[in-house]
Write an enzyme that holds these catalytic residues in place. Structure first.
Site, PDB file in Angstrom:
ATOM      1  N   SER A 155      -5.851   3.148  -5.800  1.00  0.00           N
ATOM      2  CA  SER A 155      -5.025   2.076  -6.386  1.00  0.00           C
ATOM      3  C   SER A 155      -5.521   1.862  -7.818  1.00  0.00           C
ATOM      4  CB  SER A 155      -5.236   0.789  -5.578  1.00  0.00           C
ATOM      5  OG  SER A 155      -4.685  -0.326  -6.245  1.00  0.00           O
ATOM      6  N   TYR A 168     -10.711  -5.663  -1.466  1.00  0.00           N
ATOM      7  CA  TYR A 168      -9.780  -4.555  -1.726  1.00  0.00           C
ATOM      8  C   TYR A 168     -10.244  -3.751  -2.942  1.00  0.00           C
ATOM      9  CZ  TYR A 168      -5.164  -2.298  -2.406  1.00  0.00           C
ATOM     10  OH  TYR A 168      -4.131  -1.387  -2.552  1.00  0.00           O
TER      11      TYR A 168
HETATM   12  N1  LIG Z   1       2.348  -0.701  -2.344  1.00  0.00           N
HETATM   13  C1  LIG Z   1       1.566  -0.845  -3.428  1.00  0.00           C
HETATM   14  O1  LIG Z   1       1.925  -1.562  -4.396  1.00  0.00           O
HETATM   15  C2  LIG Z   1       0.266  -0.088  -3.516  1.00  0.00           C
HETATM   16  C3  LIG Z   1      -0.383  -0.011  -4.755  1.00  0.00           C
HETATM   17  C4  LIG Z   1      -1.580   0.671  -4.854  1.00  0.00           C
HETATM   18  C5  LIG Z   1      -2.117   1.283  -3.741  1.00  0.00           C
HETATM   19  N2  LIG Z   1      -1.488   1.210  -2.542  1.00  0.00           N
HETATM   20  C6  LIG Z   1      -2.109   1.873  -1.386  1.00  0.00           C
HETATM   21  O2  LIG Z   1      -1.173   2.722  -0.768  1.00  0.00           O
HETATM   22  C7  LIG Z   1      -1.458   2.824   0.618  1.00  0.00           C
HETATM   23  C8  LIG Z   1      -0.183   2.553   1.411  1.00  0.00           C
HETATM   24  O3  LIG Z   1       0.296   1.257   1.110  1.00  0.00           O
HETATM   25  P1  LIG Z   1       1.783   0.772   1.448  1.00  0.00           P
HETATM   26  O4  LIG Z   1       2.247   0.020   0.273  1.00  0.00           O
HETATM   27  O5  LIG Z   1       2.585   1.887   1.958  1.00  0.00           O
HETATM   28  O6  LIG Z   1       1.433  -0.308   2.610  1.00  0.00           O
HETATM   29  P2  LIG Z   1       2.157  -0.620   3.983  1.00  0.00           P
HETATM   30  O7  LIG Z   1       1.491  -1.841   4.518  1.00  0.00           O
HETATM   31  O8  LIG Z   1       3.624  -0.658   3.831  1.00  0.00           O
HETATM   32  O9  LIG Z   1       1.804   0.652   4.898  1.00  0.00           O
HETATM   33  C9  LIG Z   1       0.482   0.896   5.311  1.00  0.00           C
HETATM   34  C10 LIG Z   1       0.509   1.617   6.651  1.00  0.00           C
HETATM   35  O10 LIG Z   1      -0.868   1.829   7.055  1.00  0.00           O
HETATM   36  C11 LIG Z   1      -0.965   1.528   8.432  1.00  0.00           C
HETATM   37  N3  LIG Z   1      -2.343   1.143   8.775  1.00  0.00           N
HETATM   38  C12 LIG Z   1      -3.006   0.026   8.387  1.00  0.00           C
HETATM   39  N4  LIG Z   1      -4.216  -0.014   8.951  1.00  0.00           N
HETATM   40  C13 LIG Z   1      -4.334   1.100   9.713  1.00  0.00           C
HETATM   41  C14 LIG Z   1      -5.361   1.618  10.533  1.00  0.00           C
HETATM   42  N5  LIG Z   1      -6.514   0.944  10.745  1.00  0.00           N
HETATM   43  N6  LIG Z   1      -5.168   2.813  11.151  1.00  0.00           N
HETATM   44  C15 LIG Z   1      -4.009   3.481  10.969  1.00  0.00           C
HETATM   45  N7  LIG Z   1      -2.986   3.030  10.227  1.00  0.00           N
HETATM   46  C16 LIG Z   1      -3.154   1.846   9.597  1.00  0.00           C
HETATM   47  C17 LIG Z   1       0.013   0.391   8.663  1.00  0.00           C
HETATM   48  O11 LIG Z   1       0.379   0.260  10.020  1.00  0.00           O
HETATM   49  C18 LIG Z   1       1.172   0.787   7.759  1.00  0.00           C
HETATM   50  O12 LIG Z   1       2.136   1.558   8.449  1.00  0.00           O
HETATM   51  C19 LIG Z   1      -2.584   1.836   0.895  1.00  0.00           C
HETATM   52  O13 LIG Z   1      -3.817   2.515   0.954  1.00  0.00           O
HETATM   53  C20 LIG Z   1      -2.531   0.912  -0.305  1.00  0.00           C
HETATM   54  O14 LIG Z   1      -3.775   0.301  -0.570  1.00  0.00           O
HETATM   55  C21 LIG Z   1      -0.297   0.545  -2.402  1.00  0.00           C
END
Ligand SMILES: NC(=O)c1ccc[n+]([C@@H]2O[C@H](COP(=O)([O-])OP(=O)(O)OC[C@H]3O[C@@H](n4cnc5c(N)ncnc54)[C@H](O)[C@@H]3O)[C@@H](O)[C@H]2O)c1
Length: 274
Positions: A155, A168
């Site tokens: 991120s 985080y």
């Molecule tokens: N969306 C953003 O703005 C953003 C920005 C920077 C980084 N990220 C990173 O991208 C990645 C995905 O984020 P997203 O936006 O798709 O979030 P999201 O919450 O929509 O999806 C995350 C998925 O991970 C799964 N998950 C969570 N904990 C888990 C575990 N212990 N075991 C297995 N699965 C698990 C959840 O069930 C979910 O389906 C994350 O690592 C997040 O930190 C997201």
């Protein structure tokens, strides 16, 4: 198809960026093993991906004619991970790509001294230790194969701080450290490890992502207001789209990036360039 014949494991594939990567990989001919906790976790104050969302991701990917397996795996649990990797291997015999995407954004929204030990440990256990466990389970095999691409979804919080998000931010900074260290371990073995740093991604309906709205909720800010602030703070004045991350992951997974390892690639519309 740039990735035809490859096999990928993607964590957090039920929705969001995990689903976006899965769909793009399927389009590029990758057979898939889709993993997600597919249920809620005590201490995470919002709904995580569900079993039906995981099944839906798998069904959408199958439409591209690739073989898709999906499994319920909590990346906090080494035994579940090892079982999933064993099943993946009995089905496909090789694993070429690992996308460490699963993550949580909250519990967050507190000044560092108000974070409880349980909240801190939960965040590290999923956002950092989960990626390490996946690498531990898959890395040896990739090393034996003398090929593999590991993509850690970090991120911009892995590069700069965000107020009231210490757990985080610490986990995402550490994932970048893990990326660099593991890339050195594996470089002679031709296994590549890179990190992608998304900026603020739009919660897009197609992939049912939830992170932006959950971050807004943690900060007790209206989601539209939060979107507007982030749109402004990213110098291109746009939010990131899930496909931007999927495209970058596709390049990192492909042989086009063969000599790219230990890299930290931002997809943040210029946010960290300031
Ligand atoms: N969306 C953003 O703005 C953003 C920005 C920077 C980084 N990220 C990173 O991208 C990645 C995905 O984020 P997203 O936006 O798709 O979030 P999201 O919450 O929509 O999806 C995350 C998925 O991970 C799964 N998950 C969570 N904990 C888990 C575990 N212990 N075991 C297995 N699965 C698990 C959840 O069930 C979910 O389906 C994350 O690592 C997040 O930190 C997201």
């Amino acid at each position: 198809m740039r990735l035809d014949g490859k096999v990928a494991l993607i964590t957090g594939a039920a929705r969001g960026l995990g689903r976006a990567c899965a769909l793009k990989f399927a389009q590029e001919g990758v057979d898939l093993v889709l993993l997600d906790v597919a249920g809620n976790i005590e201490g995470v104050p919002y709904q995580l991906g569900s079993q039906s969302q995981l099944e839906y991701t798998a069904k959408c990917c199958q439409q591209f004619g690739v073989v898709v397996r999906h499994m319920r795996v909590d990346i906090r649990n080494m035994a579940e991970i090892n079982q999933a990797v064993d099943e993946a291997l009995s089905c496909f015999e090789h694993i070429d790509i690992l996308v460490n995407n699963a993550g949580i954004a909250a519990p967050s929204g507190k000044v560092v001294h108000d974070v409880t030990e349980a909240e801190w440990l939960l965040m590290q256990d999923i956002d950092l230790n989960g990626a390490w466990r996946m690498i531990k389970a898959v890395g040896r095999l990739m090393a034996q194969q003398r090929r593999g691409s590991i993509i850690n979804i970090a991120s911009t919080a892995g590069l700069v701080g965000y107020r009231n998000f210490s757990g985080y931010v610490a986990a995402k900074h550490a994932i970048i450290g893990l990326t660099k260290a593991a890339s050195l371990d594996y470089a002679p073995l031709k296994v590549r490890v890179n990190a992608l740093c998304p900026g603020s991604v739009r919660d897009c309906e197609t992939v049912e992502g939830k992170m932006l709205s959950e971050i807004a909720r943690s900060l007790d800010v209206d989601v539209n207001e939060h979107e507007a602030v982030f749109t402004q703070s990213q110098p291109m004045n746009e939010l990131i789209e899930p496909i931007d991350i999927a495209n970058a992951a596709t390049w990192l997974a492909s042989d086009e990036s063969y000599r790219v390892t230990g890299s930290v690639i931002t997809v943040d519309a210029g946010f960290t360039s300031r």
